[in-house]
Design a protein around this motif. Sequence first.
Motif, PDB file in Angstrom:
ATOM      1  N   UNK A 255      26.212 -60.578 -75.811  1.00 28.14           N
ATOM      2  CA  UNK A 255      27.222 -61.758 -75.222  1.00 28.14           C
ATOM      3  C   UNK A 255      28.305 -60.808 -74.217  1.00 28.14           C
ATOM      4  N   UNK A 256      28.431 -59.647 -75.155  1.00 30.06           N
ATOM      5  CA  UNK A 256      29.478 -58.789 -74.934  1.00 30.06           C
ATOM      6  C   UNK A 256      29.590 -57.455 -75.449  1.00 30.06           C
ATOM      7  N   UNK A 257      29.200 -56.195 -74.491  1.00 28.30           N
ATOM      8  CA  UNK A 257      29.220 -54.801 -75.014  1.00 28.30           C
ATOM      9  C   UNK A 257      30.674 -54.328 -74.766  1.00 28.30           C
ATOM     10  N   UNK A 258      31.551 -53.717 -76.624  1.00 32.88           N
ATOM     11  CA  UNK A 258      32.890 -53.423 -76.300  1.00 32.88           C
ATOM     12  C   UNK A 258      32.915 -51.981 -76.932  1.00 32.88           C
ATOM     13  N   UNK A 259      33.664 -51.311 -75.178  1.00 37.42           N
ATOM     14  CA  UNK A 259      33.587 -49.716 -75.031  1.00 37.42           C
ATOM     15  C   UNK A 259      34.414 -49.147 -75.482  1.00 37.42           C
ATOM     16  N   UNK A 260      34.128 -47.486 -75.932  1.00 40.44           N
ATOM     17  CA  UNK A 260      35.631 -47.228 -75.574  1.00 40.44           C
ATOM     18  C   UNK A 260      35.064 -46.155 -74.657  1.00 40.44           C
ATOM     19  N   UNK A 261      36.335 -45.118 -73.949  1.00 39.29           N
ATOM     20  CA  UNK A 261      35.926 -43.722 -72.939  1.00 39.29           C
ATOM     21  C   UNK A 261      36.631 -42.621 -74.334  1.00 39.29           C
ATOM     22  N   UNK A 262      35.496 -41.990 -74.361  1.00 36.72           N
ATOM     23  CA  UNK A 262      36.284 -40.012 -75.074  1.00 36.72           C
ATOM     24  C   UNK A 262      36.966 -39.366 -73.824  1.00 36.72           C
ATOM     25  N   UNK A 263      37.324 -38.076 -74.256  1.00 38.55           N
ATOM     26  CA  UNK A 263      38.146 -38.011 -73.711  1.00 38.55           C
ATOM     27  C   UNK A 263      37.575 -36.871 -72.525  1.00 38.55           C
ATOM     28  N   UNK A 264      35.929 -36.677 -72.740  1.00 38.54           N
ATOM     29  CA  UNK A 264      35.207 -35.772 -72.132  1.00 38.54           C
ATOM     30  C   UNK A 264      34.507 -36.740 -71.212  1.00 38.54           C
ATOM     31  N   UNK A 265      34.916 -38.616 -71.668  1.00 39.81           N
ATOM     32  CA  UNK A 265      34.026 -39.106 -70.086  1.00 39.81           C
ATOM     33  C   UNK A 265      32.617 -39.998 -70.857  1.00 39.81           C
ATOM     34  N   UNK A 266      32.963 -39.518 -72.435  1.00 39.87           N
ATOM     35  CA  UNK A 266      31.443 -40.163 -73.024  1.00 39.87           C
ATOM     36  C   UNK A 266      31.882 -42.235 -73.374  1.00 39.87           C
ATOM     37  N   UNK A 267      31.350 -42.400 -73.503  1.00 42.07           N
ATOM     38  CA  UNK A 267      31.050 -44.004 -73.806  1.00 42.07           C
ATOM     39  C   UNK A 267      29.575 -44.303 -75.010  1.00 42.07           C
ATOM     40  N   UNK A 268      29.921 -45.251 -75.963  1.00 43.03           N
ATOM     41  CA  UNK A 268      29.146 -45.531 -77.048  1.00 43.03           C
ATOM     42  C   UNK A 268      29.111 -43.610 -77.492  1.00 43.03           C
ATOM     43  N   UNK A 269      27.586 -43.463 -77.538  1.00 45.73           N
ATOM     44  CA  UNK A 269      27.345 -42.236 -78.673  1.00 45.73           C
ATOM     45  C   UNK A 269      26.413 -40.855 -77.193  1.00 45.73           C
ATOM     46  N   UNK A 270      27.574 -41.030 -75.988  1.00 44.72           N
ATOM     47  CA  UNK A 270      25.980 -40.775 -74.298  1.00 44.72           C
ATOM     48  C   UNK A 270      27.160 -39.838 -74.104  1.00 44.72           C
ATOM     49  N   UNK A 271      26.793 -38.343 -73.724  1.00 46.80           N
ATOM     50  CA  UNK A 271      27.939 -37.623 -73.869  1.00 46.80           C
ATOM     51  C   UNK A 271      27.747 -37.060 -72.602  1.00 46.80           C
ATOM     52  N   UNK A 272      28.445 -36.266 -72.085  1.00 47.22           N
ATOM     53  CA  UNK A 272      27.524 -35.318 -70.225  1.00 47.22           C
ATOM     54  C   UNK A 272      27.116 -34.914 -70.325  1.00 47.22           C
ATOM     55  N   UNK A 273      26.610 -34.082 -71.513  1.00 45.42           N
ATOM     56  CA  UNK A 273      25.905 -33.112 -71.352  1.00 45.42           C
ATOM     57  C   UNK A 273      23.702 -33.570 -72.119  1.00 45.42           C
ATOM     58  N   UNK A 274      24.364 -34.846 -72.423  1.00 42.46           N
ATOM     59  CA  UNK A 274      23.273 -35.596 -72.777  1.00 42.46           C
ATOM     60  C   UNK A 274      22.871 -36.656 -72.166  1.00 42.46           C
TER      61      UNK A 274
END
Length: 241
Positions: free
Chosen positions: A131-150
Amino acid sequence: MELKIYNSKEAVAQSFSEYLAQLVQANKTTHIALSGGSTPKVVFDYLSKNYRDKIDWSTVHFYWGDERCVPPSDDESNYKMTVEHLLSKINIPNTNVHRVKGEDVPEDEAIVYGQLLEEKLPINNTLPQFDLVILGMGDDGHTASIFPYNIHLWHSENNCEVAIHPDSGQRRVTLTGQVINNAKEVAFLVTGDSKSEKVREIMNKEETASLYPASLVAPTSGILYWFLDTSAAKEITLEQS
Ligand SMILES: O=C1O[C@H](COP(=O)(O)O)[C@@H](O)[C@H](O)[C@H]1O
């Protein structure tokens, strides 16, 4: 996409809590994926103080959008943070809390948790639907644990993947794009100066934005909220927002 900007972290927490209470009230059961990070902590504190008795927590089921691969007693655990700031202070049955087992073998747990989502959540578009996914965003633009490099993990055909933090090497289990974008609603909680550059690039649709996993969040339902404080929002230009 709806942009909601407030003067302080606390005001973000207040507005998000009102939104959450309404969402829970409108549903018989509400399945929510939680985020770790600094802003959710403030939101959890606000909810536990102000919504302890105003939300029927027995109708809410909590899951995690990502978890660090550590035991639940470890200070790095997103689950532990949630217990300390929210779960220990509200009346929610243990059976409604579906944590990622960070102490298990990550590759196994990614499969097990992906299957748990298929068992517990309604299936829509052949995928589990929050119904709802709450997300943050890291300083590098990652969200959940998906990072720019992956960032390729976003496009996985699995519900969950194992990711490795680029600096610490810490392993994490994370939801992938197919599950996040299948949610009925998605809400980012992002505060602080250190996020303002990436927020600007994403909101202004700058070319560099495509490097950041957070820019790929676009639920098929069309319901996406960004709850920001003025520090995180300070570089957004008016005509683009
Ligand atoms: O490591 C994580 O970081 C992000 C962002 O956290 P923040 O402290 O920079 O707000 C968070 O969304 C994620 O759940 C967490 O595991």
